[in-house]
Design a protein around this motif. Sequence first.
Motif, PDB file in Angstrom:
ATOM      1  N   LYS A  64       0.961  -1.174  -0.090  1.00 50.88           N
ATOM      2  CA  LYS A  64       0.079   0.014  -0.029  1.00 50.88           C
ATOM      3  C   LYS A  64       0.913   1.253  -0.245  1.00 50.88           C
ATOM      4  O   LYS A  64       2.063   1.168   0.512  1.00 50.88           O
ATOM      5  CB  LYS A  64      -1.127  -0.102   1.227  1.00 50.88           C
ATOM      6  N   ALA A  65       0.107   2.349  -0.373  1.00 50.48           N
ATOM      7  CA  ALA A  65       0.843   3.684  -0.487  1.00 50.48           C
ATOM      8  C   ALA A  65      -0.199   4.650  -0.496  1.00 50.48           C
ATOM      9  O   ALA A  65      -1.460   4.609  -0.755  1.00 50.48           O
ATOM     10  CB  ALA A  65       1.788   3.942  -1.716  1.00 50.48           C
ATOM     11  N   MET A  66       0.302   6.063   0.090  1.00 53.82           N
ATOM     12  CA  MET A  66      -0.664   7.050   0.233  1.00 53.82           C
ATOM     13  C   MET A  66      -0.181   7.921  -1.088  1.00 53.82           C
ATOM     14  O   MET A  66       1.083   8.435  -1.185  1.00 53.82           O
ATOM     15  CB  MET A  66      -0.363   7.877   1.479  1.00 53.82           C
ATOM     16  N   ALA A  67      -1.290   8.026  -1.871  1.00 51.02           N
ATOM     17  CA  ALA A  67      -1.144   8.706  -3.044  1.00 51.02           C
ATOM     18  C   ALA A  67      -1.982  10.095  -3.331  1.00 51.02           C
ATOM     19  O   ALA A  67      -2.988  10.314  -2.620  1.00 51.02           O
ATOM     20  CB  ALA A  67      -1.872   8.171  -4.497  1.00 51.02           C
ATOM     21  N   ILE A  68      -1.187  11.262  -3.663  1.00 44.85           N
ATOM     22  CA  ILE A  68      -1.880  12.608  -3.447  1.00 44.85           C
ATOM     23  C   ILE A  68      -2.991  12.546  -4.463  1.00 44.85           C
ATOM     24  O   ILE A  68      -2.920  12.027  -5.789  1.00 44.85           O
ATOM     25  CB  ILE A  68      -0.702  13.560  -4.084  1.00 44.85           C
ATOM     26  N   THR A  69      -4.047  13.114  -4.046  1.00 45.09           N
ATOM     27  CA  THR A  69      -5.251  13.289  -4.852  1.00 45.09           C
ATOM     28  C   THR A  69      -5.639  14.690  -5.195  1.00 45.09           C
ATOM     29  O   THR A  69      -6.563  15.036  -6.104  1.00 45.09           O
ATOM     30  CB  THR A  69      -6.533  12.418  -3.947  1.00 45.09           C
ATOM     31  N   ARG A  70      -5.232  15.574  -4.125  1.00 45.65           N
ATOM     32  CA  ARG A  70      -5.123  16.919  -4.562  1.00 45.65           C
ATOM     33  C   ARG A  70      -4.203  17.680  -3.863  1.00 45.65           C
ATOM     34  O   ARG A  70      -3.698  17.454  -2.668  1.00 45.65           O
ATOM     35  CB  ARG A  70      -6.829  17.355  -3.871  1.00 45.65           C
ATOM     36  N   THR A  71      -3.621  18.587  -4.511  1.00 39.74           N
ATOM     37  CA  THR A  71      -2.916  19.700  -3.910  1.00 39.74           C
ATOM     38  C   THR A  71      -3.109  21.177  -4.220  1.00 39.74           C
ATOM     39  O   THR A  71      -3.781  21.532  -5.652  1.00 39.74           O
ATOM     40  CB  THR A  71      -1.364  19.543  -4.388  1.00 39.74           C
ATOM     41  N   GLU A  72      -3.665  22.079  -3.286  1.00 36.35           N
ATOM     42  CA  GLU A  72      -3.896  23.503  -3.579  1.00 36.35           C
ATOM     43  C   GLU A  72      -2.612  24.479  -2.960  1.00 36.35           C
ATOM     44  O   GLU A  72      -2.109  24.031  -1.824  1.00 36.35           O
ATOM     45  CB  GLU A  72      -4.748  23.811  -2.698  1.00 36.35           C
ATOM     46  N   ILE A  73      -2.128  25.175  -3.748  1.00 35.54           N
ATOM     47  CA  ILE A  73      -0.927  25.990  -3.515  1.00 35.54           C
ATOM     48  C   ILE A  73      -0.937  27.417  -3.787  1.00 35.54           C
ATOM     49  O   ILE A  73      -1.625  27.781  -4.629  1.00 35.54           O
ATOM     50  CB  ILE A  73       0.297  25.453  -4.635  1.00 35.54           C
ATOM     51  N   ASP A  74      -1.003  28.194  -2.346  1.00 34.80           N
ATOM     52  CA  ASP A  74      -1.092  29.414  -2.617  1.00 34.80           C
ATOM     53  C   ASP A  74       0.605  30.146  -2.802  1.00 34.80           C
ATOM     54  O   ASP A  74       1.178  29.993  -1.901  1.00 34.80           O
ATOM     55  CB  ASP A  74      -1.672  30.171  -1.356  1.00 34.80           C
ATOM     56  N   TYR A  75       0.646  30.671  -4.305  1.00 36.10           N
ATOM     57  CA  TYR A  75       2.150  31.340  -4.288  1.00 36.10           C
ATOM     58  C   TYR A  75       1.718  32.733  -3.645  1.00 36.10           C
ATOM     59  O   TYR A  75       1.254  33.607  -4.308  1.00 36.10           O
ATOM     60  CB  TYR A  75       2.476  31.358  -5.623  1.00 36.10           C
ATOM     61  N   LEU A  76       2.542  33.165  -2.676  1.00 38.57           N
ATOM     62  CA  LEU A  76       2.354  34.484  -1.996  1.00 38.57           C
ATOM     63  C   LEU A  76       3.501  35.335  -2.446  1.00 38.57           C
ATOM     64  O   LEU A  76       3.324  36.513  -2.559  1.00 38.57           O
ATOM     65  CB  LEU A  76       2.580  34.275  -0.538  1.00 38.57           C
ATOM     66  N   MET A  77       4.928  34.807  -2.592  1.00 33.36           N
ATOM     67  CA  MET A  77       5.925  35.739  -3.034  1.00 33.36           C
ATOM     68  C   MET A  77       6.960  34.820  -3.464  1.00 33.36           C
ATOM     69  O   MET A  77       6.964  33.556  -3.645  1.00 33.36           O
ATOM     70  CB  MET A  77       6.679  36.533  -1.795  1.00 33.36           C
ATOM     71  N   PRO A  78       7.767  35.505  -4.813  1.00 35.91           N
ATOM     72  CA  PRO A  78       8.775  34.651  -5.161  1.00 35.91           C
ATOM     73  C   PRO A  78       9.910  34.215  -4.702  1.00 35.91           C
ATOM     74  O   PRO A  78      10.242  34.905  -3.538  1.00 35.91           O
ATOM     75  CB  PRO A  78       9.129  35.485  -6.727  1.00 35.91           C
ATOM     76  N   ALA A  79      10.450  33.155  -4.977  1.00 36.52           N
ATOM     77  CA  ALA A  79      11.691  32.512  -4.423  1.00 36.52           C
ATOM     78  C   ALA A  79      12.586  32.765  -5.708  1.00 36.52           C
ATOM     79  O   ALA A  79      12.545  32.400  -6.820  1.00 36.52           O
ATOM     80  CB  ALA A  79      11.667  31.112  -4.053  1.00 36.52           C
ATOM     81  N   ASN A  80      13.790  33.434  -5.512  1.00 37.36           N
ATOM     82  CA  ASN A  80      14.985  33.654  -6.681  1.00 37.36           C
ATOM     83  C   ASN A  80      16.236  33.001  -6.293  1.00 37.36           C
ATOM     84  O   ASN A  80      16.193  32.433  -5.232  1.00 37.36           O
ATOM     85  CB  ASN A  80      15.158  35.082  -6.456  1.00 37.36           C
ATOM     86  N   ARG A 117       2.189  28.850   0.773  1.00 43.47           N
ATOM     87  CA  ARG A 117       1.217  27.873   1.798  1.00 43.47           C
ATOM     88  C   ARG A 117       0.729  26.862   0.755  1.00 43.47           C
ATOM     89  O   ARG A 117      -0.007  27.090  -0.249  1.00 43.47           O
ATOM     90  CB  ARG A 117       0.245  28.628   2.658  1.00 43.47           C
ATOM     91  N   ALA A 118       0.453  25.616   1.137  1.00 44.17           N
ATOM     92  CA  ALA A 118      -0.113  24.640   0.559  1.00 44.17           C
ATOM     93  C   ALA A 118      -0.824  23.545   1.537  1.00 44.17           C
ATOM     94  O   ALA A 118      -0.281  23.387   2.459  1.00 44.17           O
ATOM     95  CB  ALA A 118       0.835  23.787  -0.451  1.00 44.17           C
ATOM     96  N   VAL A 119      -1.567  22.771   0.733  1.00 40.78           N
ATOM     97  CA  VAL A 119      -2.303  21.777   1.382  1.00 40.78           C
ATOM     98  C   VAL A 119      -2.533  20.652   0.270  1.00 40.78           C
ATOM     99  O   VAL A 119      -2.704  20.742  -0.863  1.00 40.78           O
ATOM    100  CB  VAL A 119      -3.800  22.145   2.063  1.00 40.78           C
ATOM    101  N   SER A 120      -2.426  19.504   0.931  1.00 41.14           N
ATOM    102  CA  SER A 120      -2.680  18.277  -0.098  1.00 41.14           C
ATOM    103  C   SER A 120      -3.707  17.240   0.768  1.00 41.14           C
ATOM    104  O   SER A 120      -3.382  17.066   1.855  1.00 41.14           O
ATOM    105  CB  SER A 120      -1.237  17.784  -0.528  1.00 41.14           C
ATOM    106  N   THR A 121      -4.101  16.362  -0.157  1.00 38.10           N
ATOM    107  CA  THR A 121      -4.774  15.265   0.433  1.00 38.10           C
ATOM    108  C   THR A 121      -4.422  13.864  -0.425  1.00 38.10           C
ATOM    109  O   THR A 121      -3.755  14.125  -1.410  1.00 38.10           O
ATOM    110  CB  THR A 121      -6.395  15.537   0.198  1.00 38.10           C
ATOM    111  N   HIS A 122      -4.600  13.007   0.434  1.00 37.75           N
ATOM    112  CA  HIS A 122      -4.005  11.696   0.002  1.00 37.75           C
ATOM    113  C   HIS A 122      -4.934  10.632   0.300  1.00 37.75           C
ATOM    114  O   HIS A 122      -5.684  10.584   1.279  1.00 37.75           O
ATOM    115  CB  HIS A 122      -2.508  11.343   0.599  1.00 37.75           C
ATOM    116  N   ALA A 123      -4.735   9.600  -0.696  1.00 33.56           N
ATOM    117  CA  ALA A 123      -5.794   8.263  -0.448  1.00 33.56           C
ATOM    118  C   ALA A 123      -4.593   7.066  -0.484  1.00 33.56           C
ATOM    119  O   ALA A 123      -3.951   6.979  -1.387  1.00 33.56           O
ATOM    120  CB  ALA A 123      -6.735   8.248  -1.581  1.00 33.56           C
TER     121      ALA A 123
END
Length: 157
Positions: A64-80, A117-123
Amino acid sequence: MTTVKPIQWDLPDPFTIDLVVRAEDTDRLGHANNVVYVRWLEEVSWAHIDSLGMNWDLHEQTGKAMAITRTEIDYLMPANEGDRLVLGTWLTGYDGKFRSSRQFQLVRPADGKTLVRAVSTHACVDLKSQRPSRAPKAFADILGGAVVSGGRDVGFN
């Protein structure tokens, strides 16, 4: 000497990894490419569960493994290029059967700014069939024991 601001984490006691933005991480706009952020989220997720004892050997033993089902990413500021970053993560939910959720925060310690900031769900999935499957007890024990309260409720829709 570089001054480093204290990091204001969204939740207590994150699991963290240190990152440096390399030239090959940047895009035409001169900042870290969105695909790179996704790779970093995956890297910290694997490192975190591995540190909890949910390593690849356990995945192979249970099938078994936990697979990503959804990822939500808020890009607030750039990284250089050259930026030194700290990526924190927390397990924020586990339904006791199939699904878990995780929260992330990417910070640039030089100025204390949160860049992402980000969140993800896994199944849980069966490794052979890649179909949803109930999580084995070993996963349930690890995931259930590592959940931090107070995280963003991303639901399990």
